[in-house]
Every structure is written in structure tokens, then in C-alpha cells.
Motif scaffolding. Sequence first.
Motif, PDB file in Angstrom:
ATOM      1  N   ALA A  99      -3.067  -5.688  -7.799  1.00 42.80           N
ATOM      2  CA  ALA A  99      -4.181  -5.477  -6.880  1.00 42.80           C
ATOM      3  C   ALA A  99      -5.390  -6.276  -7.360  1.00 42.80           C
ATOM      4  CB  ALA A  99      -4.511  -3.988  -6.804  1.00 42.80           C
ATOM      5  N   GLU A 100      -6.431  -6.322  -6.543  1.00 42.05           N
ATOM      6  CA  GLU A 100      -7.651  -7.054  -6.911  1.00 42.05           C
ATOM      7  C   GLU A 100      -8.458  -6.200  -7.886  1.00 42.05           C
ATOM      8  OE1 GLU A 100      -8.252 -10.046  -6.154  1.00 42.05           O
ATOM      9  OE2 GLU A 100      -6.858 -10.462  -4.522  1.00 42.05           O
ATOM     10  N   LEU A 101      -8.036  -6.215  -9.138  1.00 42.76           N
ATOM     11  CA  LEU A 101      -8.558  -5.263 -10.113  1.00 42.76           C
ATOM     12  C   LEU A 101     -10.060  -5.418 -10.347  1.00 42.76           C
ATOM     13  CD1 LEU A 101      -5.673  -5.178 -12.778  1.00 42.76           C
ATOM     14  CD2 LEU A 101      -5.879  -3.967 -10.587  1.00 42.76           C
ATOM     15  N   ALA A 102     -10.539  -6.638 -10.441  1.00 43.09           N
ATOM     16  CA  ALA A 102     -11.974  -6.835 -10.691  1.00 43.09           C
ATOM     17  C   ALA A 102     -12.808  -6.289  -9.531  1.00 43.09           C
ATOM     18  CB  ALA A 102     -12.276  -8.312 -10.920  1.00 43.09           C
ATOM     19  N   LEU A 103     -12.374  -6.552  -8.309  1.00 42.91           N
ATOM     20  CA  LEU A 103     -13.109  -6.056  -7.148  1.00 42.91           C
ATOM     21  C   LEU A 103     -13.045  -4.538  -7.059  1.00 42.91           C
ATOM     22  CD1 LEU A 103     -12.074  -8.692  -4.444  1.00 42.91           C
ATOM     23  CD2 LEU A 103     -14.182  -8.606  -5.808  1.00 42.91           C
ATOM     24  N   LEU A 104     -11.905  -3.976  -7.439  1.00 45.46           N
ATOM     25  CA  LEU A 104     -11.762  -2.520  -7.441  1.00 45.46           C
ATOM     26  C   LEU A 104     -12.693  -1.889  -8.472  1.00 45.46           C
ATOM     27  CD1 LEU A 104      -7.903  -2.391  -7.055  1.00 45.46           C
ATOM     28  CD2 LEU A 104      -9.539  -1.430  -5.418  1.00 45.46           C
ATOM     29  N   LYS A 105     -12.786  -2.515  -9.643  1.00 43.66           N
ATOM     30  CA  LYS A 105     -13.723  -2.002 -10.646  1.00 43.66           C
ATOM     31  C   LYS A 105     -15.158  -2.078 -10.129  1.00 43.66           C
ATOM     32  CE  LYS A 105     -15.734  -2.708 -15.196  1.00 43.66           C
ATOM     33  NZ  LYS A 105     -15.840  -3.568 -16.405  1.00 43.66           N
ATOM     34  N   ASP A 106     -15.521  -3.201  -9.526  1.00 49.23           N
ATOM     35  CA  ASP A 106     -16.879  -3.353  -8.999  1.00 49.23           C
ATOM     36  C   ASP A 106     -17.185  -2.294  -7.937  1.00 49.23           C
ATOM     37  OD1 ASP A 106     -17.265  -5.514 -10.659  1.00 49.23           O
ATOM     38  OD2 ASP A 106     -16.895  -7.011  -9.098  1.00 49.23           O
ATOM     39  N   ALA A 107     -16.171  -1.868  -7.207  1.00 48.30           N
ATOM     40  CA  ALA A 107     -16.368  -0.858  -6.162  1.00 48.30           C
ATOM     41  C   ALA A 107     -16.495   0.545  -6.722  1.00 48.30           C
ATOM     42  CB  ALA A 107     -15.202  -0.904  -5.177  1.00 48.30           C
ATOM     43  N   GLY A 108     -16.118   0.730  -8.013  1.00 45.33           N
ATOM     44  CA  GLY A 108     -16.264   2.041  -8.637  1.00 45.33           C
ATOM     45  C   GLY A 108     -15.002   2.630  -9.218  1.00 45.33           C
ATOM     46  N   ALA A 109     -13.886   1.917  -9.152  1.00 44.87           N
ATOM     47  CA  ALA A 109     -12.653   2.422  -9.760  1.00 44.87           C
ATOM     48  C   ALA A 109     -12.806   2.478 -11.278  1.00 44.87           C
ATOM     49  CB  ALA A 109     -11.472   1.544  -9.387  1.00 44.87           C
ATOM     50  N   VAL A 110     -12.298   3.548 -11.881  1.00 40.53           N
ATOM     51  CA  VAL A 110     -12.505   3.752 -13.316  1.00 40.53           C
ATOM     52  C   VAL A 110     -11.218   3.628 -14.126  1.00 40.53           C
ATOM     53  CG1 VAL A 110     -14.498   5.250 -12.954  1.00 40.53           C
ATOM     54  CG2 VAL A 110     -12.210   6.262 -13.111  1.00 40.53           C
ATOM     55  N   VAL A 121      -2.644   3.529   0.316  1.00 39.48           N
ATOM     56  CA  VAL A 121      -2.862   3.514  -1.130  1.00 39.48           C
ATOM     57  C   VAL A 121      -4.284   3.024  -1.424  1.00 39.48           C
ATOM     58  CG1 VAL A 121      -2.187   2.290  -3.244  1.00 39.48           C
ATOM     59  CG2 VAL A 121      -0.432   3.213  -1.715  1.00 39.48           C
ATOM     60  N   VAL A 122      -4.874   3.564  -2.465  1.00 36.98           N
ATOM     61  CA  VAL A 122      -6.219   3.129  -2.874  1.00 36.98           C
ATOM     62  C   VAL A 122      -6.081   1.820  -3.658  1.00 36.98           C
ATOM     63  CG1 VAL A 122      -8.340   3.763  -4.076  1.00 36.98           C
ATOM     64  CG2 VAL A 122      -6.974   5.530  -2.958  1.00 36.98           C
ATOM     65  N   ASP A 123      -5.931   0.737  -2.911  1.00 33.30           N
ATOM     66  CA  ASP A 123      -5.792  -0.595  -3.511  1.00 33.30           C
ATOM     67  C   ASP A 123      -6.787  -1.576  -2.921  1.00 33.30           C
ATOM     68  OD1 ASP A 123      -4.759  -0.951  -0.985  1.00 33.30           O
ATOM     69  OD2 ASP A 123      -2.815  -1.732  -1.641  1.00 33.30           O
ATOM     70  N   ASP A 124      -7.763  -1.065  -2.177  1.00 37.79           N
ATOM     71  CA  ASP A 124      -8.767  -1.897  -1.513  1.00 37.79           C
ATOM     72  C   ASP A 124     -10.154  -1.394  -1.888  1.00 37.79           C
ATOM     73  OD1 ASP A 124     -10.699  -2.474   0.871  1.00 37.79           O
ATOM     74  OD2 ASP A 124      -9.002  -3.819   1.198  1.00 37.79           O
ATOM     75  N   PRO A 125     -11.065  -2.282  -2.259  1.00 39.52           N
ATOM     76  CA  PRO A 125     -12.407  -1.851  -2.664  1.00 39.52           C
ATOM     77  C   PRO A 125     -13.121  -1.002  -1.627  1.00 39.52           C
ATOM     78  CG  PRO A 125     -12.071  -4.149  -3.240  1.00 39.52           C
ATOM     79  CD  PRO A 125     -10.887  -3.741  -2.413  1.00 39.52           C
ATOM     80  N   SER A 126     -12.880  -1.265  -0.352  1.00 39.02           N
ATOM     81  CA  SER A 126     -13.562  -0.497   0.680  1.00 39.02           C
ATOM     82  C   SER A 126     -13.136   0.974   0.653  1.00 39.02           C
ATOM     83  CB  SER A 126     -13.282  -1.097   2.057  1.00 39.02           C
ATOM     84  OG  SER A 126     -11.903  -0.993   2.403  1.00 39.02           O
ATOM     85  N   ILE A 127     -11.886   1.231   0.299  1.00 40.16           N
ATOM     86  CA  ILE A 127     -11.423   2.622   0.202  1.00 40.16           C
ATOM     87  C   ILE A 127     -12.098   3.310  -0.970  1.00 40.16           C
ATOM     88  CG2 ILE A 127      -9.429   4.130  -0.052  1.00 40.16           C
ATOM     89  CD1 ILE A 127      -7.694   1.947   1.139  1.00 40.16           C
ATOM     90  N   VAL A 128     -12.195   2.614  -2.088  1.00 46.76           N
ATOM     91  CA  VAL A 128     -12.863   3.190  -3.266  1.00 46.76           C
ATOM     92  C   VAL A 128     -14.298   3.559  -2.928  1.00 46.76           C
ATOM     93  CG1 VAL A 128     -13.632   2.746  -5.632  1.00 46.76           C
ATOM     94  CG2 VAL A 128     -11.380   1.937  -4.876  1.00 46.76           C
TER      95      VAL A 128
END
Length: 416
Positions: free
Chosen positions: A129-140, A91-98
Motif C-alpha cells: 500500500a502507499e505506506l508514506a501517504l497512509l502515515k501522513d494521513a494518520g495511520a500509526v 480495507v483501510v488502504d487509502d489515506p482518505s479512509i484513514v
Amino acid sequence: MLKIENVKRLGSEQLETLFVENGYIKGWNLNDTAEQTLDGRGGTVIPALIELHAHLREPGQTEKEDLASGLAAAAAGGYGTVVSMPNTSPVVDDPSIVRALIEKADGLGLARLRPAAALTKGQSGKELAELALLKDAGAVMFTDDGRTNEDARMLRLGLEYAHSLGLMVSVHAEDATLRADGVMNEGPVSEALGLPGNPAAAEAARVARDIEIAAFTGARLHVQHLSTARALDLVREAKKRGVPVTCEVCPHHLTLTDEALRSFDALYKVAPPLRTQADADALLAGLLDGTVDCLSTDHAPHTRAEKERDLLEAPFGIAYIELAFPLMVTRFADTLGVERIVNLMTSAPARLMGWDEPNLTEGAPADFTVVDLDTERVVDPSTFKSKAKHTPWAGETLRGWPTLTVVGGRVAFERA
């Protein structure tokens, strides 16, 4: 510099020339020379379409689709930007995947990828999930699409956290206990076929609950692939109360009904299921009165072998990102008008995401599509860029096909 000759603006019959330089529109009908010249063949230029809901299956499910095939299919369908769903393996729940998805997609030179990330870890519904980190990685966007959010408190926390980050939560709104093992709409057709049904109440009950949570938190809620008249009424009523709720509708729910399942063909098995003609008519009315905010495809490719299983075993999903625009133009140009269809697939999703609305003026990003609104073509799945070379509309004649898609000033697709 890129020059596109013999194109028209929407609503005009005048042939013009569009110039692109360094990823932006330089202007129209200039005297400049260009390194590359393309013939628009009398087509109409519109902003590149924006897809807020597509399953590109990478990572881990690349036998169904991958970034290269999915983004090529999107570009062939006229899309310049695609929001991918996170129900992959893993699942795309990790910043590195994003970050990895964005980096890979950027190198393909096709449609632009903007990943959605899971709202909860593993889409389990148990821990955010780590929502702030996911946003920083590019999740929209955040969503557990593919799974419903059964824990109301977890959805509340997710909405509040996403709201603090300036992003919306998108939900697959079905009560899992009411849906149970339903494989199609519950009603006279499912009863006649002896198949387990998924009642309209499953969607309406969950939409009602989620709307109340949105009203309570003041956070933005987006309802995916809304399929029933009753759920649409709930959204309409909520909007009148000022609740920050939006919704999308898919072309397959507008153009197909549960009657198609009489064929026992799993190509028509989708979640939420195809409903009744009355529901389809209500969704169209929602597009006309503005209750429905945008159109999305829920492009969900599977292998042919999977879709050839019986209805009880086959996976849910329809794949048709390459023909969504011509399908809408062919079926609804007289009802909605081409301009409104374009808006529902470009400016409307951009507004929902808080992005700049696309336009074709000097200085705007060079994201556009040339479409042939007149020439009819037969749907031939063997020519699809997608790995899912099957569709319920195979053999139908449609018009409005994209002939050229430019993304960031680069040619992402050109029809032969």
C-alpha cells in the motif's frame, strides 16, 4: 476545570482530589474551584488503557460494530486510545479512509482512535500500500491482520519501508497452509470432537520465518495475539539475539483453553485458536519474565446470529474490550500484581508505539481511568456498549471495573 474527588493513587489508600484543566492534569489536592465536580467513590486512578489491536468494523461492517459503539465500549473498558485494524469493507488502504475515520472518531468524544492501515493493497499480499501517504494521513501501524503474509519477499519489503517511516509492522503469524480449514486447536480435544484442527506448528513456523526476516532487515516486527508456548520460545530466543521483535498476548488465550470447545459454542471460536492449559501457563510465564511486551484484546465483534452458527461456519472472534481489565485483575492480580497489569495495558503499548508513556503528574495529558479494585460485579452482556452483547464470561463475577474514563480532559465514560 474538572475536579475528581475521593480517588486514590495506585498502591495508596489515601483519598485525594485530582484537577483537570484544558485537557491536562493541573495537579492534585489544589484549592482551586471547578466548573464540574465528580465523585470518584474511592476508586483508584490509573492512566487510561491503550489498546493496540481492536476490530471496530467501520467502514462497511457496521452491523457488527461501528466507531460510536466500539469507542464507547473501549471507554467503558477504561481505554483512552484504540488502534483499529484495517480488515474492513473497504480495507483501510487509502489515506482518505484513514482521515475520515479519525475525523469521525474525534467528533464522538469517546476513546481516541489511532487507525492501523493495511500493509498491502486490499490486504492481498501482492503489492505494498502507499505506506508514506497512509502515515501522513494518520495511520500509526501497518498490518494485514485478518490475513497472514504468505509472500516472504512482500513482508520483507513492507518491513523495510515501514522501518524507513519509523513505524512497525504487526503480523498475524499463522502459516495458512498448515492452518488449512482448522476451526480450533489441533490436539486431543479436536480429535475427540471430530473437528478440523489448527496445529501449534502453524503459528510457530510462521513466527520463525518472520523473525528471520526481521533479523535480516533490522526492521521492527510485532507478533499479534501470540498463543503457543513454542512461538513464545522463538520470540524469547530472538530477543536474546537482539532481533527487533515484540509480541502481544490476549486475555482470552490466558483464561480459556480448547476444552471450552467441547460445548460446540462458537463464542469460543477465535483465530488463533484457544490452545492448551500448558500454552496458557507458558504465556503467563512470558508475562512474568518480560518476553511478552503487552496485553491486547483482539476485540472482534460479530452479530449474535453469526456466532450462533455451527463451529464450521461461524466467524472467528471474541468481543470483550469492556471487561478485559477486570478479567485480568480478577484472574491474575495475585500472580502478576495490579501494577504490572496496568503497565502491560498502558506504558508497555505506548513504548512499543514510540508514544510518550502515560502518567498522572502535573502537566500530563488528562487521559486516565478510575477503577474499583474491590467491588465485584457480574458480567451482564446486555449492558455492553458494544453491539456484540455476548461473551464467554457472561455471568462470571469480576472485580476491577472502570467507573470513570477521561480522555483529553473530557469525560468519555461514567458508570452509573
